[in-house]
Design a protein around this motif. Structure first.
Motif, PDB file in Angstrom:
ATOM      1  N   GLU A 465       0.850  -1.186   0.000  1.00  0.00           N
ATOM      2  CA  GLU A 465       0.000   0.000   0.000  1.00  0.00           C
ATOM      3  C   GLU A 465       0.884   1.233   0.000  1.00  0.00           C
ATOM      4  O   GLU A 465       1.978   1.241   0.542  1.00  0.00           O
ATOM      5  CB  GLU A 465      -0.897  -0.049   1.251  1.00  0.00           C
ATOM      6  N   SER A 466       0.404   2.229  -0.652  1.00  0.00           N
ATOM      7  CA  SER A 466       1.169   3.467  -0.682  1.00  0.00           C
ATOM      8  C   SER A 466       0.542   4.470   0.282  1.00  0.00           C
ATOM      9  O   SER A 466      -0.668   4.642   0.294  1.00  0.00           O
ATOM     10  CB  SER A 466       1.166   4.039  -2.090  1.00  0.00           C
ATOM     11  N   THR A 467       1.387   5.075   1.069  1.00  0.00           N
ATOM     12  CA  THR A 467       0.828   6.033   2.026  1.00  0.00           C
ATOM     13  C   THR A 467       0.579   7.383   1.370  1.00  0.00           C
ATOM     14  O   THR A 467      -0.337   8.107   1.749  1.00  0.00           O
ATOM     15  CB  THR A 467       1.772   6.246   3.221  1.00  0.00           C
ATOM     16  N   THR A 469      -0.003   7.989  -1.982  1.00  0.00           N
ATOM     17  CA  THR A 469      -1.143   7.886  -2.884  1.00  0.00           C
ATOM     18  C   THR A 469      -1.792   6.527  -2.704  1.00  0.00           C
ATOM     19  O   THR A 469      -1.460   5.579  -3.398  1.00  0.00           O
ATOM     20  CB  THR A 469      -0.680   8.016  -4.344  1.00  0.00           C
ATOM     21  N   PRO A 470      -2.706   6.399  -1.761  1.00  0.00           N
ATOM     22  CA  PRO A 470      -3.289   5.093  -1.472  1.00  0.00           C
ATOM     23  C   PRO A 470      -4.017   4.535  -2.691  1.00  0.00           C
ATOM     24  O   PRO A 470      -4.572   5.290  -3.486  1.00  0.00           O
ATOM     25  CB  PRO A 470      -4.285   5.392  -0.352  1.00  0.00           C
ATOM     26  N   ARG A 471      -3.955   3.239  -2.793  1.00  0.00           N
ATOM     27  CA  ARG A 471      -4.570   2.565  -3.924  1.00  0.00           C
ATOM     28  C   ARG A 471      -6.067   2.866  -3.977  1.00  0.00           C
ATOM     29  O   ARG A 471      -6.758   2.854  -2.971  1.00  0.00           O
ATOM     30  CB  ARG A 471      -4.378   1.066  -3.743  1.00  0.00           C
ATOM     31  N   SER A 473      -7.827   5.291  -3.980  1.00  0.00           N
ATOM     32  CA  SER A 473      -8.367   6.564  -3.519  1.00  0.00           C
ATOM     33  C   SER A 473      -8.082   7.676  -4.521  1.00  0.00           C
ATOM     34  O   SER A 473      -8.774   8.681  -4.567  1.00  0.00           O
ATOM     35  CB  SER A 473      -7.782   6.936  -2.164  1.00  0.00           C
TER      36      SER A 473
END
Lengths: 865, 430
Positions: A465-467, A469-471, A473
């Motif tokens: 997961e990317s903090t 750019t969250p998936r 969102s």
């Protein structure tokens, strides 16, 4: 001693007349030349630092001894001489010679006189070469070679134990022999191996066995390169006793180390190294090995492209891209291994580092972000060099997708690193990689970005997961841009921050968010500081400025558009300022160095802003502003001549000077002819000219833009008409005007009212009859207008003086407070948005559109540096 | 009209005590036959607003009203007791200092130097820094109880003695609010200037804080701006100063409505028409700039009249604007003045452009009857000394626009030159 020996030998063979007498036949001469060059090679290998000249000198002095020593040498040659005549005997002779040399070598070797061995060995080689020229390599020679090598190795190992035993000459000789053996061994590898397998069998085997012909002579440099490489490789192989399988998981680190050491040295054959590493990668078993090999391999690939301006070969780029992806995969599946910039080098090749108790990670030194950046740069470089109109370019451009994925993976990787605060990942790396991502997104339309994003997420495992750019969102490009930029605003400073800002403004302007883009541009205060940034950023600034201008045009804000584009387009150096082409310098003052730099800065074609469209927009805007102004000043010639766009004026004048004007061909012609029509009040003709410009089709919503333009032309046409023909009318009915310009009555009266109110037109409206009544007798006499000009100038002078004083005293001398307003605003204003409102209009006050412009392409900086 | 209601935007930038009058006004605005739900909604809003304050009685009543009880719930009694006890506690802790500050001989010994004052009080009368801080807390408490006058006094005393910059700043804001709530406008403007100075000097290296504090200041300043004529000029100058105009443009463009209204209604009051013209010019410029961000009938009126020269549209916007003004807490009292001034502006600009005007038409433009219109024009001609005559037979007004003489222009332009040069040379000589 061998050194002097040989150099003497060299010089005499080169210069002595005796020799020429001796060898009259051409054949011999060739042979000798060969010898010479070979000798020279050896010479160089032996001792590079020794100066050629000094050795020559010494050679000259020692000529006596040299001649004597040479005797035996020349004898052997003389015997060669006979060889072609009587083949059989010659062959025997040669073999005898060979044997005797080998004998001498053995003897010398026994007494450890390596200096002599070296000399003899040279002779041996020459002899062997001659023999092998006639067919096969003598077995004896191979045997001698192997024996000598063994002896040598023995001596070396002995020497290691007792370092003081050997004198300098011997040591040098030994060294020379070692080098030569290594070189030769490569040539005779198979035979040597065969001999080692079974010496007796080898010697006894059929004489007819085809021996590979020795390699033809290579250029000097190549030979050397090979040698150096062999140096390392040989070292590894010999230790294992000549096994054919060279690459085992255990030896990986040794190979890597060797490669690393040769890195950056001259004449390293990088392609060869890369091949070795590819093999190493195949055998690499543990993640640690894989990571290490990948890291070295990728940097070796990048080394390929580092020389000169040439970009990295395509296949290597692709391979590098794949390898970086593999690297990410390896790292993702082996969380305990991390690649980090500030890790310490692991020195032990024998055993890989293991997880220390209390440590969470095995740190491997390396910088992922620089790999990613390098990959990006290489793609740009290759795009720069490809002709943009070929399909090759498009093919290459498709790689951008995979590059974006790599960047994205890199970002994810750094995010995971950043989560663990104990690692102290430098914020800078994260910023850099976010910036890269941003730079691949900002100039693209929203739909493209969306596809790019979707593709980037696909290969990512679901648990990552990317903090930032969250998936999921970040569904649309605008919010993605927003998130990325905000991240950089918060976490970075200086250039990266400025670039992030510019990227966001560019994106907003591209998506028709004019006001937002403009406000950000003003609030960034970049126009004040941009001169101090690097050229790349200045170019980005110029691009952004142009994009904002185009956006204003699409919105129908002609004045703003013209103002914004003025600096860039008015300069006539759009190409340079936007880095979309190199200007041909009339006076060639640029050094090749500068030119190269300039070329490097060029943007790849797909990022270009269409220059023709830009020019078209600029000229159209200038026309809409300039023509009424010309009409206004034309009717009263003494009004201070105000020029909005010099470029446009020049073009117009040029166009008017033409005796014969044909139908318009290019954009410029169209605009110019439209201008003339507009000036004559023929707005319909002008509209036709403008509408027939083909390039409008490149704009989204072409129709809307055309309607906007015709509306503007109608209004400006009316104004121009009124300015031009007012002196010839007493009254004019509004209805006549409205039918002439196909505008509503209300609109016409609004325009006329505006002109009257701004005192542009000496007239008044008669509401009862709805006509315009022109006042008479407003024309000024020459004296009167001059008086007005004089008073204006005086006022300006005072104004300038005041401002200068205020600047000097930094506003501390509150001398002008009593005048209120105007001037204060110019100097001070500690407010948030000094760029807005106040300061911009400060001082002039009369400027109509007030406060909304910003100007300034970064001319000087971007062009000169 | 709801779309033009600024209440939600304003609330965010006002103290809860300051919001209360606005809510009260909103309640008063409800039509007679408004359903209970609407009334209840406002009461609820009031309750929510004030429930964290110490005005227990009032809040209790509101609660009772909300729930239809006769008596405030019992919990409020407890609270009340607590508040009273705390009040006593505070009184006790500050009594000594308050007494001291009330004594002539002590106050007479105070100087402008705060540190020295504190030293003096410490040595002579045993005042500690805790006691001074107690003043601040007590002031805060009093304010929270709705006892604004007392709070103002306490905070004033605290400010005289304290050297704690943050607390002094907070006390200044507190006193500002107290002055507004006690409708002491002059005092409030005094405080406003202090706050402004504070923002300029203390926060100059923190632009963000400066921005937000200025935004607050602008909102609070609306109270004195529309309630006290004497302070109007200084406040308008403040609003038009670059820093504050920037603040308005950046963070609260809706203030433009108030600014526009204040400028337009200032027509009859302005001492010199030059300043009025300048303000008008400024407001036109800003309205134009901000048109993309904020517009309501008031700004649209300015826009239609001065930017588009569309008199019909201006008239339409004027009637809309009148409605808005009447439903706005700050502006309702100035609505008539505004309409009057706006009419003047319309006719002025109309007359400037036209040479012959139909009286009937003009009257319609101004939203007046024919006779009324004629009277209006006569007054206009008399007041503003427009060069115009009424042609009664034709029912028109004929304007005479003499072209401005060239010589007059030259004189105008060079008039200030000598004076300015003198000032300049004086400044150089210094």
């Amino acid at each position: 001693m061998s050194r002097f020996f040989r150099s003497g030998d060299d010089s005499s063979s080169e210069s002595s007349s005796e020799e020429e007498e001796l060898y009259s036949e051409e054949e011999e001469e060739e042979e000798e030349q060969e010898e010479e060059s070979e000798e020279e090679d050896d010479d160089d290998d032996e001792d590079e630092s020794e100066e050629e000249s000094s050795s020559d000198e010494e050679g000259g002095k020692k000529s006596g001894a040299a001649r004597f020593l040479r005797g035996d040498d020349s004898e052997s040659e003389e015997s060669d001489d006979d060889a072609p005549k009587t083949l059989k005997s010659a062959k025997d002779k040669q073999f005898a010679e060979l044997e005797s040399i080998i004998d001498t070598i053995e003897k010398r070797q026994k007494i450890n006189d390596w200096g002599a061995v070296s000399v003899e060995f040279d002779k041996l080689n020459r002899q062997a070469a001659k023999i092998s020229e006639r067919g096969r390599t003598p077995k004896l020679y191979i045997k001698a070679l192997v024996e000598l090598e063994d002896a040598m190795n023995e001596t070396i190992s002995k020497q290691k134990v007792t370092p003081k035993k050997m004198n300098a000459t011997s040591a040098r000789g030994l060294n020379a022999v070692k080098q030569k053996i290594k070189k030769l061994k490569q040539d005779y590898q198979s035979q040597v191996d065969a001999y080692r397998e079974d010496p007796l069998d080898f010697l006894a085997s059929d004489e007819e066995e085809e021996a590979p012909a020795p390699k033809p002579k290579k250029a000097k440099a190549d030979v050397y390169a090979d040698q150096v490489e062999e140096d390392q490789e040989g070292f590894a192989t010999v230790g294992k006793g000549g096994k054919t399988l060279q690459f085992t998981p255990e030896s990986i680190f040794k190979h890597l180390r060797a490669i690393l050491e040769s890195r950056g040295k001259k004449n390293t054959d990088r392609v060869e190294q890369i091949k070795i590493m590819e093999k190493l990668l195949e055998v690499a078993a543990t993640p640690y090995q894989q990571i290490k090999v990948l890291l070295t391999l990728v940097s070796a690939r990048f080394d390929l492209g580092s020389g000169g301006t040439a970009s990295m070969p395509l296949e290597h780029w692709k391979a590098a891209e794949k390898e970086i992806s593999t690297l990410f995969e390896v790292l993702e599946s082996n969380r305990e291994y991390i690649v980090i910039e500030n890790a310490e080098e692991w020195d032990d090749d024998e055993k890989p580092p293991t997880l220390q108790p209390g440590e969470k990670y095995i740190k491997i030194p390396g910088s992922i972000v620089s790999y990613v950046e390098r990959l990006d740069d290489e793609l740009t470089r290759s795009l720069q060099s490809i002709d943009p109109h070929t399909s090759e370019y498009i093919e290459r451009l498709t790689d951008e997708g995979s590059l974006y994925n790599v960047i994205f993976r890199g970002l994810l990787y750094y995010e995971t690193l950043a989560k663990d605060t104990s690692l102290q990942t430098p914020q800078d790396s994260l910023n850099r990689i976010v910036m890269r991502r941003l730079e691949h997104v900002y100039f693209k339309p929203a739909q493209v970005v969306k596809i790019l994003e979707e593709n980037a997420w696909k290969p990512v495992p679901a648990d990552v997961e990317s903090t930032i750019t969250p998936r999921g969102s970040i569904s649309d490009a605008t919010s993605l841009l927003n998130v990325l930029c905000n991240y950089l605003f918060v976490n970075s400073e200086g250039i990266i921050r400025a670039r992030a800002m510019l990227c966001q403004i560019y994106f907003l302007a591209l998506h028709d968010e004019y006001y937002k883009a403009r406000d950000m541009m003003l609030m960034s205060h970049l126009q004040e500081t941009i001169g101090s940034f690097d050229v790349q950023t200045q170019i980005l600034y110029n691009r952004t400025l142009v994009q904002v201008g185009l956006c204003a045009f699409r919105k129908g804000l002609v004045y703003e558009a013209q103002n914004t584009l003025q600096e860039i387009c008015g300069s006539g150096r759009q190409k340079e300022l936007l880095a979309q082409g190199v200007m041909i310098q009339r006076y060639a003052q640029v050094s090749p160095e500068q030119e190269r730099l300039e070329k490097q800065r060029q943007l790849p074609f797909h990022m270009h802003i269409n220059l023709e469209l830009l020019e078209c927009v600029y000229l159209t805007c200038s026309m809409l502003l300039e023509i009424p102004l010309l009409a206004q000043t034309g009717s009263s010639p003494d009004i201070k001549k105000r020029v909005i766009s010099k470029t446009y004026r020049r073009m117009l004048e040029y166009h008017e000077r033409q005796i014969f004007t044909g139908p318009p061909e290019n954009t410029r012609d169209h605009v110019m002819q439209a201008s003339r029509a507009l000036a004559a009040g023929e707005w319909k003709k002008a509209t036709n000219f403008i509408h027939s410009i083909k390039i409008w089709d490149l704009m989204p919503n072409t129709e809307e833009i055309k309607t906007m333009l015709s509306k503007q032309i109608q209004e400006e046409g009316l104004r121009t008409y009124l300015f031009t023909y007012a002196p010839y009318y007493d009254t004019l009915a509004i209805s006549t005007l409205s039918s002439m310009f196909e505008l509503e009555d209300r609109k016409v009266s609004a325009i006329v009212s505006k002109m009257i109110s701004h005192e542009e037109l000496a007239a008044a409206l008669d509401q009862v009859t709805s006509t315009v009544i022109f006042r008479k007798g407003v024309e000024l006499s020459r004296l009167q207008s001059l008086a007005l000009t004089l008073s204006d100038k005086a006022a300006q002078l005072i104004e300038t003086n005041e401002r200068t004083l205020e600047q000097r005293t930094q506003g501390t001398a509150n001398a002008f407070d009593r005048r209120g307003g105007q001037n204060q605003r110019g100097g001070r204003g500690a407010g948030q948005r000094t760029g807005r409102g106040g300061t911009r209009t400060g001082g002039t006050g009369q400027r109509q559109a007030g406060g909304t412009q910003f100007t300034g392409g970064v001319l000087s900086g971007a062009v000169r540096t | 009209m709801a779309e033009y209601d600024l209440l939600p935007k304003l609330i965010g930038h006002l103290d809860r005590h300051l919001v209360f009058p606005l809510l009260e006004f909103a309640a008063g605005q409800l039509p007679e036959d408004a359903d209970d739900a609407a009334v209840l909604a406002i009461t609820k809003a009031k309750y929510e607003l004030l429930k964290t304050t110490n005005m227990t009685d009032f809040v209790g009543n509101l609660k009772a009203e909300l729930e239809g009880l006769d008596q405030p719930p019992a919990e409020f009694n407890d609270k009340r007791q607590k508040v009273i006890s705390r009040l006593e506690q505070f009184e006790e802790s500050t009594s000594k200092l308050v007494d001291l500050l009330g004594r002539e001989d002590v106050v007479g010994n105070l100087r402008s130097d705060k540190v020295a004052n504190l030293e003096f009080l410490k040595n002579e009368h045993g005042v500690t820094i805790e006691m001074v801080n107690a003043l601040y807390d007590f002031g805060n408490f009093q304010y929270s109880c709705g006892n604004y006058a007392a709070a103002a006094d306490l905070l004033y005393q605290f400010r005289v003695l304290s050297t704690d910059n943050d607390k002094v700043a907070a006390a200044t804001w507190g006193k500002f609010a107290s002055e507004i709530l006690t409708t002491n406008w002059e005092g409030s403007v005094e405080e406003l200037n202090k706050v402004k100075e504070n923002i300029d000097t203390k926060l100059f290296n923190n632009p963000l804080a400066q921005l937000s504090q200025r935004t607050w200041l602008i909102h609070w300043a609306l109270f004195p701006l529309f309630n006290d004529d004497r302070t109007r000029d200084t406040l308008l100058d403040l609003f038009f100063s670059p820093a504050y105009i920037n603040t308005i443009q950046t963070s609260c463009p809706w203030i433009l409505r108030y600014l526009t209204a204040a400028v337009i209604t200032g027509r009859s009051r302005a001492r010199n028409s030059g300043q009025y013209q300048k303000q008008l010019k400024d407001i036109i410029r800003i309205v134009k700039q901000e048109a993309y961000e904020y517009s309501d009938p008031v700004t649209d009126f300015v826009r239609a009249l001065y930017i588009d020269f569309d008199f019909e549209e201006a008239q339409r916007q004027l009637s809309l604007a009148e409605e808005i003004l009447r439903s706005d807490f700050f502006l309702f009292s100035t609505a008539d003045v505004f309409v009057d001034a706006a009419r003047h502006l319309i006719s002025e600009s109309y007359c400037k452009i036209h040479a012959r005007i139909d009286i009937k038409d003009l009257s319609a433009r101004l939203g007046l009857g024919e006779d009324e219109g004629e009277k209006w024009i006569v007054n206009l001609i008399r007041d503003t000394r427009v060069d115009a005559k009424i042609d009664y037979k034709e029912g028109t007004v004929v304007m005479n626009h003499p072209p401005s003489s060239v010589y007059q222009q030259v004189i105008e332009r060079t008039k200030g030159g000598f004076f300015r040069t003198q000032v300049l040379s004086a400044a150089v000589a210094r």
